[in-house]
Design an enzyme around this catalytic site. Sequence first.
Site, short mmCIF file in Angstrom:
data_model
loop_
_atom_site.label_atom_id
_atom_site.label_comp_id
_atom_site.label_asym_id
_atom_site.label_seq_id
_atom_site.Cartn_x
_atom_site.Cartn_y
_atom_site.Cartn_z
N TRP A 174 30.81 7.68 51.40
CA TRP A 174 30.77 8.06 49.99
C TRP A 174 30.89 9.57 49.79
O TRP A 174 31.60 10.03 48.89
CB TRP A 174 29.51 7.51 49.33
N ASP A 202 24.06 12.29 45.11
CA ASP A 202 24.40 10.91 44.76
C ASP A 202 23.27 10.03 45.27
O ASP A 202 23.07 9.88 46.47
CB ASP A 202 25.73 10.53 45.42
N LYS A 253 22.91 -1.13 42.07
CA LYS A 253 22.17 -1.38 43.30
C LYS A 253 20.67 -1.50 43.06
O LYS A 253 20.03 -2.45 43.49
CB LYS A 253 22.46 -0.28 44.33
#
Length: 322
Positions: free
Chosen positions: A106, A175, A199
């Site tokens: 990511w 993040d 999530k």
Amino acid sequence: VEKPTVINFNPGPAKVDPTVMAQAQKELLNYRNLGFGVLEMSHRSAEFIDIVDKAKTNLKELLNIPDNYKIIFLQGGATGQFSAVPLNLLNLSPDCTADYVVTGTWSAKAAKEAEKYGKINIVHPKLKKYTSIPAEDSWQLNPNAAYVYYCDNETVNGVEFHFVPDTGNVPIVADMSSNILSKPVDVSKFGVIIAGAQKNIGCAGVTLVIIREDLIGHQMKECPAVLDYKLQTDMNSLYNTPPSYSIYLTGLVLQWIKNTGGVTAMSRKCAAKSQLIYSVINNSNGFYQSVGGIRASLYNAVTVEETQQLADLMLSFQQEHA
């Protein structure tokens, strides 16, 4: 609430607590006796603005967010924020430079996206594989960078930060899509926190941005309106039609976390779940390797009891096939 017959360890969209789902089901056709549900509700209505404001209030309480931070609900996922962050913040640097720590899939994608808008410095030697975080004293940080970016928990690679980097006066952008509200966080150490909701804090469609006020208003002229932090802050995340139902569901999840002991309780539960699975792996004498296998995500809504069932299954599988 009827318990599901399937245990959901999906990586995202991930499990939502059954009591939250039951409440959403109950209110689907008739939200608070209005005669219609949130899916049909005007985003300009007093009822929906109340949903947004209550979600913000609960989030602020859960994370002890200081008063000089703003909360924004946006679209585009964390992937959209890979562009939004440089578009809104690179102007903080005289030469449009930012530092990136790349420890997994990511953060690598975020860095690649940011390269479209300015000079991106990877602060450590390129990693051959994403299995650890380079020692902080090996980082080459630029004191004139607009910000330092990292992904707090790299779900694909299993690498999680257990510290907040020391970046001096340079703002930190993190993040936290996969671990937000799973552990206490000192928000004051960060310039920006981004997190996709699907999530730990809701369903797909809405992305959370927590940003320090002094970092708002530096957007490039090319920044699209939907990604413009100042515009979206000024409009209370309602510049255009927002992902209304996703914000509503996130609000329900935040209330559920608050009702079940807050972040401290979630942190204890997450540690217990993690210990159950890693204990099986570490005591397997090498049976569970990094090649092949499956991925199990233990997000907030997954219970300790469900995780124990997975651990038991792993043990029985090992005994049968070792």
